[in-house]
Design a protein around this motif. Structure first.
Motif, short mmCIF file in Angstrom:
data_model
loop_
_atom_site.label_atom_id
_atom_site.label_comp_id
_atom_site.label_asym_id
_atom_site.label_seq_id
_atom_site.Cartn_x
_atom_site.Cartn_y
_atom_site.Cartn_z
N VAL A 110 22.10 -1.42 -46.41
CA VAL A 110 22.67 -2.07 -47.40
C VAL A 110 23.13 -0.78 -48.27
O VAL A 110 24.54 -0.87 -49.00
CB VAL A 110 21.68 -1.97 -48.97
CG1 VAL A 110 21.60 -2.80 -49.84
CG2 VAL A 110 20.20 -3.33 -47.54
N ASN A 111 22.77 0.39 -48.45
CA ASN A 111 23.73 1.44 -48.93
C ASN A 111 23.72 2.61 -48.36
O ASN A 111 23.96 3.93 -48.66
CB ASN A 111 23.32 2.01 -50.73
CG ASN A 111 21.65 1.87 -50.65
OD1 ASN A 111 21.31 2.24 -49.04
ND2 ASN A 111 21.20 1.76 -51.57
N THR A 112 24.13 2.53 -46.99
CA THR A 112 23.97 3.69 -46.07
C THR A 112 24.55 3.46 -44.35
O THR A 112 25.62 2.22 -44.68
CB THR A 112 22.43 4.01 -45.41
OG1 THR A 112 23.05 2.62 -44.29
CG2 THR A 112 21.75 4.17 -45.53
N GLY A 113 26.45 3.83 -44.22
CA GLY A 113 26.84 3.65 -43.48
C GLY A 113 25.64 3.10 -41.71
O GLY A 113 24.71 2.48 -42.09
N LEU B 102 26.40 6.72 -38.33
CA LEU B 102 26.32 6.38 -39.91
C LEU B 102 25.29 6.51 -41.23
O LEU B 102 25.19 6.32 -42.02
CB LEU B 102 28.04 6.23 -40.65
CG LEU B 102 28.98 6.60 -39.47
CD1 LEU B 102 30.47 5.67 -39.56
CD2 LEU B 102 30.05 7.74 -39.29
N CYS B 103 24.36 6.13 -40.29
CA CYS B 103 23.21 6.01 -41.18
C CYS B 103 22.54 6.70 -42.13
O CYS B 103 21.83 6.40 -42.59
CB CYS B 103 21.92 5.51 -40.07
SG CYS B 103 21.46 6.74 -39.70
N THR B 104 22.81 7.91 -41.99
CA THR B 104 22.38 9.58 -42.88
C THR B 104 23.49 8.95 -44.21
O THR B 104 23.66 9.78 -45.28
CB THR B 104 22.64 10.72 -42.30
OG1 THR B 104 23.62 10.92 -41.78
CG2 THR B 104 21.29 10.71 -41.70
N THR B 105 24.70 8.71 -43.84
CA THR B 105 25.73 8.63 -44.73
C THR B 105 25.37 7.72 -46.44
O THR B 105 25.78 6.27 -46.21
CB THR B 105 26.96 8.04 -44.66
OG1 THR B 105 27.33 9.03 -43.44
CG2 THR B 105 28.14 8.45 -45.43
N THR B 106 25.03 7.88 -47.31
CA THR B 106 25.17 7.65 -48.34
C THR B 106 26.00 6.23 -48.77
O THR B 106 26.70 7.34 -49.68
CB THR B 106 24.52 7.75 -49.57
OG1 THR B 106 22.74 8.66 -48.88
CG2 THR B 106 23.97 6.99 -50.53
N ILE B 107 26.22 5.21 -49.26
CA ILE B 107 27.08 4.52 -50.11
C ILE B 107 27.06 4.84 -51.31
O ILE B 107 25.93 3.98 -51.71
CB ILE B 107 28.08 3.72 -48.68
CG1 ILE B 107 27.74 3.72 -47.90
CG2 ILE B 107 28.92 2.80 -49.68
CD1 ILE B 107 28.74 4.07 -47.14
N SER B 108 28.00 4.24 -52.40
CA SER B 108 27.62 4.53 -53.81
C SER B 108 27.96 2.98 -54.22
O SER B 108 28.48 2.22 -53.24
CB SER B 108 29.20 4.90 -54.65
OG SER B 108 30.63 4.33 -54.48
N LEU C 52 31.63 -1.73 -47.59
CA LEU C 52 31.28 -1.85 -46.71
C LEU C 52 31.33 -3.08 -45.42
O LEU C 52 31.08 -2.91 -44.29
CB LEU C 52 29.56 -0.71 -46.81
CG LEU C 52 28.51 -0.58 -45.95
CD1 LEU C 52 29.19 0.47 -45.15
CD2 LEU C 52 27.76 -0.13 -46.66
N GLN C 53 30.68 -3.90 -46.54
CA GLN C 53 30.00 -5.47 -45.90
C GLN C 53 31.00 -6.39 -45.38
O GLN C 53 31.39 -6.18 -44.11
CB GLN C 53 29.41 -6.32 -47.13
CG GLN C 53 27.72 -4.95 -47.03
CD GLN C 53 26.85 -5.27 -46.44
OE1 GLN C 53 27.04 -6.00 -45.36
NE2 GLN C 53 26.60 -3.70 -46.52
N GLN C 54 32.72 -6.05 -46.26
CA GLN C 54 34.10 -6.46 -45.83
C GLN C 54 34.19 -5.67 -44.24
O GLN C 54 34.33 -6.33 -43.10
CB GLN C 54 34.45 -6.45 -46.92
CG GLN C 54 34.34 -7.10 -47.56
CD GLN C 54 34.52 -8.34 -48.22
OE1 GLN C 54 33.61 -9.35 -47.67
NE2 GLN C 54 36.12 -8.97 -47.70
N ASN C 55 34.22 -4.39 -44.73
CA ASN C 55 34.84 -3.48 -43.79
C ASN C 55 33.96 -3.20 -42.15
O ASN C 55 34.56 -3.60 -40.81
CB ASN C 55 34.97 -1.69 -43.58
CG ASN C 55 35.51 -1.75 -44.82
OD1 ASN C 55 36.62 -2.57 -44.95
ND2 ASN C 55 35.52 -0.57 -45.47
#
Length: 523
Positions: free
Chosen positions: A58-61, A65-71, A78-81
């Protein structure tokens, strides 16, 4: 009378119902209850983002990359990519029917309301099904673990204006589709990309087609085998119910009863009831045991597939209490192993069919000439047709190595065990295609052997089956281009000509091939 609409997300889906929807003979709808569940789940995801809760995907990679937080601002990007980066499929495109099945199965799973998908996105997927606008999906690239990531990415690319589709009989870019229809690309919300590409719908769609096509060859192999028994003067005794009651596997009992019913009322059987032969070769005598074992494998796949079709297989899931859980429901192992079993079951049907063909050519049955032709020497008869079935049976054996026995770690070790179920599904359909060809050759040879029993007649079922075969393929008195006969035989197998002949006799004469397990083995 029209069929009542199937309720996506709520109804109990089976392979047969999924096929009817894909073929356009069963309407479907999204009920108010399903809509409400979808809206509620999407609202929970929006709340997670608003509150800054850290939830995988939802807000991670993704993956390693699951430890990378997404703003909060970047969650939509993120979802498009994820759809773009995971669209790495290669190889020939899957059949449009498989793509349509994938769409239907995906919608049914998402409509259960545990995936955080928005209603707008779900309705766009339904639009694709309703309008027979099927995304182009490459056949290779899934390892069947985080679901079928690559195939599902290609399936969903058109939602964001990318990829290709088949629409109104043509393959076109999604950009051309939008220009033609006025549709616009969707801006995916948080978690939507992950919900779309996590899941087992590629494996499951292949399992649906495997179940359908394996069922077809199982049904027809019994009929063709029974005709071969008549042609070679086999015994009816191995098909007695009392024998199979002593070892009552459902498949064996079902096949034995079908063969016994097919041979009922046969003058050919009566003619050699007191012959000197003690027993038949296994390829005739053990039809219930061999065909029956493949029936049991089919039933196993049917039971597991029914669970899968009604499951939520993306990740993470949003429980009814709003709790997001990251688990492994996307792992394809349950179907991967069953598909490998079904692949083996199909191959064995070709194996025993090839043995019956060889048996028919030997000339050891009274009245049936060697190579199924009177004037041999100048004519080779049906000799070389068995070369084809031997080649096909051998090819199938090589394809029977279980795909699920292999696992190659992916995603930098985050996905350290994968199912390879997508490979198993493709392989199973390839083997079944080869068995259809083997059965076509057995159909031709059985019909040729059957002819030498004249003027004696078989029962009503096999007489009508033989009559329908002779409408397309004549008795062979001398060599001809048998490839043309084989192609006609393949068409008869795929078009279910023999089963339609059986059904016509059942209607006209009030007879039935039904057994105590007929409902169990219904698609």
């Amino acid at each position: 009378m029209t069929n009542a609409a199937f309720h996506l997300g709520q109804g109990h889906l089976t392979a047969g119902l999924a096929l009817k929807m894909a073929q356009g003979s069963l309407p479907f709808t999204l009920t108010p209850e399903s809509r409400e569940k979808v809206l509620s789940s999407a609202a929970r995801v929006a709340k997670i983002v608003a509150n800054g809760e850290v939830v995988y995907g939802v807000n991670t990679g993704f993956g390693p990359l699951c430890t990378t937080t997404i703003s909060k601002e970047e969650t939509r990007i993120l979802q498009q990519n994820i759809l773009k980066s995971h669209s790495v499929g290669v190889g020939p495109s899957i059949a449009p029917e498989l793509g349509k099945l994938m769409l239907i199965l995906k919608v049914h799973s998402l409509a259960k309301g545990f995936s955080g998908i928005r209603l707008e996105t779900l309705e766009r997927l339904i639009w694709h099904v309703d309008n027979d606008c099927i995304p182009v999906v490459p056949s290779q690239g899934s390892v069947g673990a985080s679901g079928d990531l690559a195939p599902l990415s290609h399936l969903c690319l058109p939602l964001i204006g990318l990829g290709k589709v088949r629409y109104q009989g043509k393959e076109m870019t999604t950009a051309a589709l939008f220009q033609k229809t006025g549709l616009r690309p969707l801006a995916l919300g948080p978690k939507e990309g992950l919900a779309l590409i996590n899941g087992t719908q590629f494996i499951a769609a292949h399992a649906v087609k495997t179940l359908e096509r394996l069922h077809n060859i199982l049904e027809q192999a019994d009929v063709i085998g029974a005709m071969m028994i008549e042609g070679l003067q086999g015994s009816v005794r191995p098909f007695y119910a009392a024998l199979h009651a002593l070892r009552p596997y459902k498949g064996s009992v079902h096949v034995a009863q079908r063969i016994h019913n097919l041979l009922q009322g046969s003058e050919i059987m009566e003619d050699h009831i007191n012959c000197e032969r003690v027993q038949d070769p296994y390829s005739l005598r053990c039809i219930p045991q061999v065909h029956g074992a493949s029936r049991n494998a089919w039933l196993h796949l049917k039971e597991l597939l029914e669970v899968e079709l009604n499951a939520v297989t993306d990740n993470p899931v949003i429980l009814e209490n709003g709790d997001p859980i990251s688990g492994g429901n996307f792992h394809g192992q349950p179907l991967a192993m069953a598909l490998d079993y079904a692949c083996l079951a199909a191959s064995e049907m070709g194996n025993i069919s090839d043995r019956r063909i060889y048996l028919a050519l030997e000339g050891n049955s009274p009245g049936v000439p060697k190579l199924l032709m009177e004037d041999t020497g100048i004519n080779s008869g049906y000799m070389i047709l068995q070369y084809t079935t031997a080649a096909l049976a051998s090819e199938n054996k090589g394809l029977c190595f279980p795909a699920s026995a292999d696992s190659i770690p992916t995603s930098l070790g985050q996905e350290d065990h994968v199912s390879m179920g997508s490979i198993g599904g493709r392989k199973a359909l390839r083997v079944i295609g080869n068995v259809e060809k083997i059965l076509a050759v057995e159909l031709l040879t059985a019909a040729q052997a059957f002819e030498f029993r004249k003027p004696l007649k078989s029962g009503a079922f096999l007489e009508e089956v033989h009559r329908q075969i002779r409408k397309r393929v004549a008795f062979a008195e001398k060599d001809r281009v048998f490839a043309e006969d084989i192609e006609k035989g393949i068409a008869m197998v795929r078009e279910q000509t023999l089963l339609k002949a059986i059904a016509s006799v059942e209607r006209a004469r009030g007879l039935s091939l039904g057994t105590q397990f007929s409902e169990t083995f219904r698609l």
